[in-house]
Design an enzyme around this catalytic site. Structure first.
Site, mmCIF file in Angstrom:
data_model
loop_
_atom_site.group_PDB
_atom_site.id
_atom_site.type_symbol
_atom_site.label_atom_id
_atom_site.label_comp_id
_atom_site.label_asym_id
_atom_site.label_seq_id
_atom_site.Cartn_x
_atom_site.Cartn_y
_atom_site.Cartn_z
ATOM 1 N N HIS A 102 71.952 2.935 -118.202
ATOM 2 C CA HIS A 102 72.391 2.845 -116.913
ATOM 3 C C HIS A 102 72.004 4.369 -116.377
ATOM 4 O O HIS A 102 71.989 4.474 -115.186
ATOM 5 C CB HIS A 102 73.698 2.649 -116.469
ATOM 6 C CG HIS A 102 74.016 2.363 -115.318
ATOM 7 N ND1 HIS A 102 74.968 3.195 -114.354
ATOM 8 C CD2 HIS A 102 73.711 1.341 -114.276
ATOM 9 C CE1 HIS A 102 74.923 2.807 -113.078
ATOM 10 N NE2 HIS A 102 74.425 1.804 -112.841
ATOM 11 N N ARG B 148 66.683 -0.503 -111.788
ATOM 12 C CA ARG B 148 66.259 -1.548 -110.752
ATOM 13 C C ARG B 148 65.210 -0.778 -109.833
ATOM 14 O O ARG B 148 65.745 0.214 -109.396
ATOM 15 C CB ARG B 148 67.664 -1.903 -109.771
ATOM 16 C CG ARG B 148 68.741 -2.646 -110.506
ATOM 17 C CD ARG B 148 69.673 -2.786 -109.460
ATOM 18 N NE ARG B 148 71.115 -3.108 -109.999
ATOM 19 C CZ ARG B 148 71.464 -4.460 -110.618
ATOM 20 N NH1 ARG B 148 70.453 -5.498 -110.338
ATOM 21 N NH2 ARG B 148 72.684 -4.616 -110.973
ATOM 22 N N ARG C 297 71.868 -7.019 -113.979
ATOM 23 C CA ARG C 297 72.456 -8.174 -113.513
ATOM 24 C C ARG C 297 71.657 -8.594 -112.047
ATOM 25 O O ARG C 297 71.618 -7.877 -111.171
ATOM 26 C CB ARG C 297 73.930 -8.347 -113.209
ATOM 27 C CG ARG C 297 74.529 -9.649 -112.734
ATOM 28 C CD ARG C 297 75.897 -9.866 -112.672
ATOM 29 N NE ARG C 297 76.414 -9.496 -114.328
ATOM 30 C CZ ARG C 297 77.367 -8.890 -114.331
ATOM 31 N NH1 ARG C 297 78.116 -8.022 -113.545
ATOM 32 N NH2 ARG C 297 77.898 -8.917 -115.520
ATOM 33 N N TYR D 253 71.307 3.446 -99.460
ATOM 34 C CA TYR D 253 72.306 3.853 -100.083
ATOM 35 C C TYR D 253 72.404 5.623 -99.994
ATOM 36 O O TYR D 253 71.323 6.118 -99.856
ATOM 37 C CB TYR D 253 72.153 3.761 -101.800
ATOM 38 C CG TYR D 253 72.234 2.290 -102.075
ATOM 39 C CD1 TYR D 253 72.396 1.212 -101.221
ATOM 40 C CD2 TYR D 253 72.041 1.840 -103.321
ATOM 41 C CE1 TYR D 253 72.300 -0.175 -101.338
ATOM 42 C CE2 TYR D 253 72.006 0.468 -103.940
ATOM 43 C CZ TYR D 253 72.429 -0.405 -103.011
ATOM 44 O OH TYR D 253 72.095 -1.636 -103.142
ATOM 45 N N HIS E 60 77.056 5.723 -102.743
ATOM 46 C CA HIS E 60 76.648 5.488 -104.236
ATOM 47 C C HIS E 60 76.345 6.470 -105.109
ATOM 48 O O HIS E 60 76.473 6.647 -106.305
ATOM 49 C CB HIS E 60 75.059 4.659 -104.028
ATOM 50 C CG HIS E 60 74.961 4.050 -105.436
ATOM 51 N ND1 HIS E 60 73.984 4.557 -106.194
ATOM 52 C CD2 HIS E 60 75.288 3.062 -105.892
ATOM 53 C CE1 HIS E 60 74.097 3.744 -107.213
ATOM 54 N NE2 HIS E 60 74.741 2.650 -107.058
ATOM 55 N N ARG F 136 84.675 4.368 -103.258
ATOM 56 C CA ARG F 136 84.131 3.353 -102.372
ATOM 57 C C ARG F 136 84.748 1.926 -102.436
ATOM 58 O O ARG F 136 85.160 1.391 -101.522
ATOM 59 C CB ARG F 136 82.494 3.480 -102.351
ATOM 60 C CG ARG F 136 82.109 2.303 -101.135
ATOM 61 C CD ARG F 136 80.603 1.913 -101.734
ATOM 62 N NE ARG F 136 80.417 1.088 -102.660
ATOM 63 C CZ ARG F 136 79.815 0.988 -103.571
ATOM 64 N NH1 ARG F 136 78.910 1.880 -103.845
ATOM 65 N NH2 ARG F 136 79.707 -0.051 -104.615
ATOM 66 N N ASN G 54 78.569 -10.404 -101.343
ATOM 67 C CA ASN G 54 79.308 -9.784 -102.287
ATOM 68 C C ASN G 54 80.311 -10.695 -102.761
ATOM 69 O O ASN G 54 80.555 -10.528 -104.352
ATOM 70 C CB ASN G 54 80.259 -8.843 -101.422
ATOM 71 C CG ASN G 54 79.531 -7.684 -101.191
ATOM 72 O OD1 ASN G 54 78.490 -7.112 -101.551
ATOM 73 N ND2 ASN G 54 80.328 -6.546 -100.428
#
Length: 700
Positions: free
Chosen positions: A443, A383, A413, A476, A600, A572, A53
């Site tokens: 997205h 992703r 990213r 997730y 998530h 979160r 992170n």
């Protein structure tokens, strides 16, 4: 349960700074590594996550702040910080975090040693173990190493971002000790195991490991014959990893991103990590080469703890030190059906990962790919996993003559290279691959299947809160809605037409779509709750999100709070809203849950005068999601599924084990109830079905 050390409080403002809020989130991740109630190998994983992170945060967010400082930008942001002031605060808090992280590392390794998992220095090995390690070094490691001298004829070699290196100082026999030493660097090979298991001692069942850099250091003389090593210390550089794309001028976006990925290797240095006790001359050489003086971390332990993740997952025979494995159940509504499309004609289906299996999503797309009545498949990919079956299914569908359109987000990213590979593969199979709109990331997570049936064409839609990734779906918490609702199907078609072609902004009947109208729709719903509160009608907002940082959104929530709307936010990560401030936000509560799974899912609830509206969403309430990305919120019309989502929200709000509540001063405190403990994720695992009007758990 170990308590965190007290930390510095946030500056006085109506807003909490986004980057400082993120640091508080990473502290909460570190708390999981410190929690003695967390299984030991899970604590190891959390330590690794703290490092990964922080790597991303430094390479993107801190890099951006440094760029502002270099450009002479000095205006304050809406939270009251100039770039220079923010940089100092970030560095101060990050340094404290890293210090605490390595204290935790030492505690965790002591606990591992008690379990027979030891990290041993080469010097502490017995003769048999040394012989084995010597042989490993000469046979496996030595041939891979490349010593790189730095002198007048050989300039400083390229140092890759976040790779581990050794800085070596040397002298020749007969040199004056006062003379400058010779300087060289060696990259620690990333394609070899960082943790090398040592043969067990006689009559011992313990697992001992030597770190690769320690082994290289012990044999450093083999790389510099004729020279005497006088100091060897590790270092690690983090470069600016944020892509800067000229999309308007790029004839081929795919090629432009490939070029930019290559440029990322030369990104400007942002952070230098060095081993504690590094020789001053070596440190001076590194500082001069990287032109860095204000972001140097001296690490009291191994650099880069991300290697812990792989180790924790690979150890055999230590299941008692891990969480019990989860066996996701297949959604009951889809389990016994002969044809998923027939079921979806009759009812909507909601799937809650990881408690319910992502196989339902894979089966939906594979069924569409092989079903002769399916004419078209349209899908967004942001992703996907390394060996995603979805890619094979889409390729087969295209090769069999179906119209397959895939919107691939190349700018996801750190997944850019993988997505480029998928894009090329899909194009070769005959899929129409679209890279989205200039200046916007795609997205939204949505799949549209068009099927020819006896009574005409029908649309089947899957809308998710998370990526089409079967690997992360196990880690997730996310939601997926399967539906054949006509209005949602029409909106789905219009959304793909806007992304892939030339279409005027659609008058959305069900969706809210960013960047065109999502923000306005959300503001209207928040203001409606405020009006209802003023009129004495039921008024409440619950939002479960990853982040909240958009200033306008925060201000709208403040106004609703002042009007009397009860607002519960389950955020979160980053939260720029300051709750519980008299006269401003006393009706707002913010909690954060950090637990075994990464929270998530994004769920929105509006009381609407006792006629609730419930939505799932791909978007957080951040400026980038609301203004610079293609995102969507999707209503859930089915009343029973609405009840399911409300119960998920209630479960989160009732958590008093892993929930932390945000205080007005910007700090988080644990939610505690000594009478009854409720851990929302563990409670969710106990639930046999989410589709009844009343949740049934295995204890009943």
């Amino acid at each position: 349960m170990k308590e965190m050390a007290p930390r510095e409080r946030e500056a006085s403002s109506n807003y909490i700074n986004r980057d400082l809020s993120w640091i508080e989130f990473n502290w909460r991740v570190l708390e999981e590594a410190q929690d003695s109630d967390t299984p030991l190998l899970e604590r190891v994983k959390f330590l690794s996550i703290v490092s990964s992170n922080l790597d991303e945060f430094i390479s993107v967010r801190v890099a951006g702040v440094k760029d502002q400082i270099k450009a002479g930008y000095s205006r304050k942001d809406f939270t009251g910080y100039t770039p220079a002031g923010l940089f100092k605060r970030i560095m101060k808090r990050s340094a404290k975090m890293v210090s605490e992280q390595y204290k935790t590392y030492r505690d965790v390794t002591r606990q591992l040693a008690k379990e027979g998992i030891l990290f041993t220095d080469y010097e502490d090995l017995n003769m048999n173990q040394r012989r084995a390690m010597d042989a490993y070094y000469h046979e496996i490691v030595f041939p891979v190493l490349t010593p790189m001298a730095v002198d007048q004829s050989r300039p400083f070699p390229l140092v890759h971002t976040q790779a581990l290196y050794l800085a070596v100082l040397l002298m020749k026999e007969g040199d004056d000790p006062e003379d400058e030493p010779y300087f060289a660097i060696i990259q620690v090979p990333a394609n070899l195991s960082r943790c090398i298991e040592v043969p067990a001692r006689t009559n011992s069942k313990k697992h001992e490991y030597v770190l690769l850099e320690n082994l290289i250091e012990q044999h450093i003389h083999t790389l510099f014959s004729g020279y005497t090593p006088i100091a060897v210390h590790g270092f690690r550089l983090t470069r600016n990893a944020d892509l800067t794309l000229n999309e308007e001028g790029a004839e081929d976006l795919l090629e432009e991103i490939e070029k930019e990925l290559r440029r990322r290797r030369w990104g400007s240095p942002v952070r230098l990590e060095v081993q504690k006790g590094i020789h001053p001359y070596a440190l001076a050489q590194l500082k001069e080469e990287f032109e860095i003086s204000d972001n140097i971390f001296e690490i009291d332990g191994p650099l880069d703890l991300t290697y812990f993740m792989k180790l924790a997952g690979s150890l055999k025979g230590y299941d008692h030190l891990r969480y019990k494995p989860v066996s996701p159940v297949y959604p009951r509504e889809l389990l016994d059906t002969e044809n998923m499309f027939q079921t979806l004609r009759q009812q909507d289906v909601l799937v809650y990962h990881p408690y319910e299996s992502f196989d339902a999503v894979t089966d939906f797309i594979c069924l569409a790919a092989y079903d002769h009545q399916v004419l078209a498949i349209k899908m967004t990919l942001y992703r996907v996993s390394g060996n995603s079956p979805l890619i094979e299914a889409l390729a087969h569908a295209a090769e069999s003559g179906k119209q397959v359109t895939v919107v691939v987000e190349l700018k996801a990213r750190f997944d850019e290279e993988r997505n480029i590979a998928w894009a090329r593969k899909l194009e070769k199979a005959g899929c129409h691959v679209v890279y989205g709109l200039v200046g916007l990331k795609t997205h939204a997570k949505i799949t549209l299947v068009v099927r020819q049936e006896q009574d005409g064409l029908h649309r089947y839609v899957h809308v998710g809160t998370g990526n089409y990734n079967d690997s992360t779906a196990k880690l997730y918490t996310d939601l997926g809605l399967f539906t054949s609702h006509m209005v949602i199907g029409e909106d789905a078609s219009a959304l793909f037409n806007e992304v892939t072609g030339y279409s005027a902004p659609h008058n959305w009947k069900a969706f809210g779509v960013a960047p065109t109208d999502m923000m306005d729709k959300l503001f209207e719903k928040i203001r409606r709750e405020a009006r209802h509160a003023a009129e004495g009608k039921p008024a409440r907002i619950i939002a479960k999100l990853n982040s909240l940082s958009n200033q306008q959104m925060v201000e709208e929530l403040y106004e609703a709070s002042k009007a009397g709307v009860k607002i519960d936010l389950i955020i979160r990560g980053v939260c720029c809203l300051r709750p519980g401030v008299p006269g401003l936000s006393e009706n707002i509560q913010v909690i954060s849950i950090v637990d075994r799974f990464l929270e998530h899912s994004r769920i929105l609830y509006f009381e609407n005068g006792a006629e609730p509206e419930v939505y799932i969403s791909s978007a957080d309430w951040m400026t980038r999601n609301l203004t610079r990305r293609i995102e969507l919120i999707c209503p859930v019309f089915d009343k029973k599924l609405q009840e399911t989502l409300i119960r998920i929200l209630e479960l989160s709000l009732g958590d008093n084990v892993k929930a932390r509540q945000l205080q007005p001063n910007g700090m988080y405190t644990r939610v505690v109830n000594e009478n009854r403990q409720l851990r929302s994720q563990f409670e969710a695992m106990r639930i046999k079905t989410w589709k009844k009007s009343r949740i049934i758990t295995t204890s009943e």
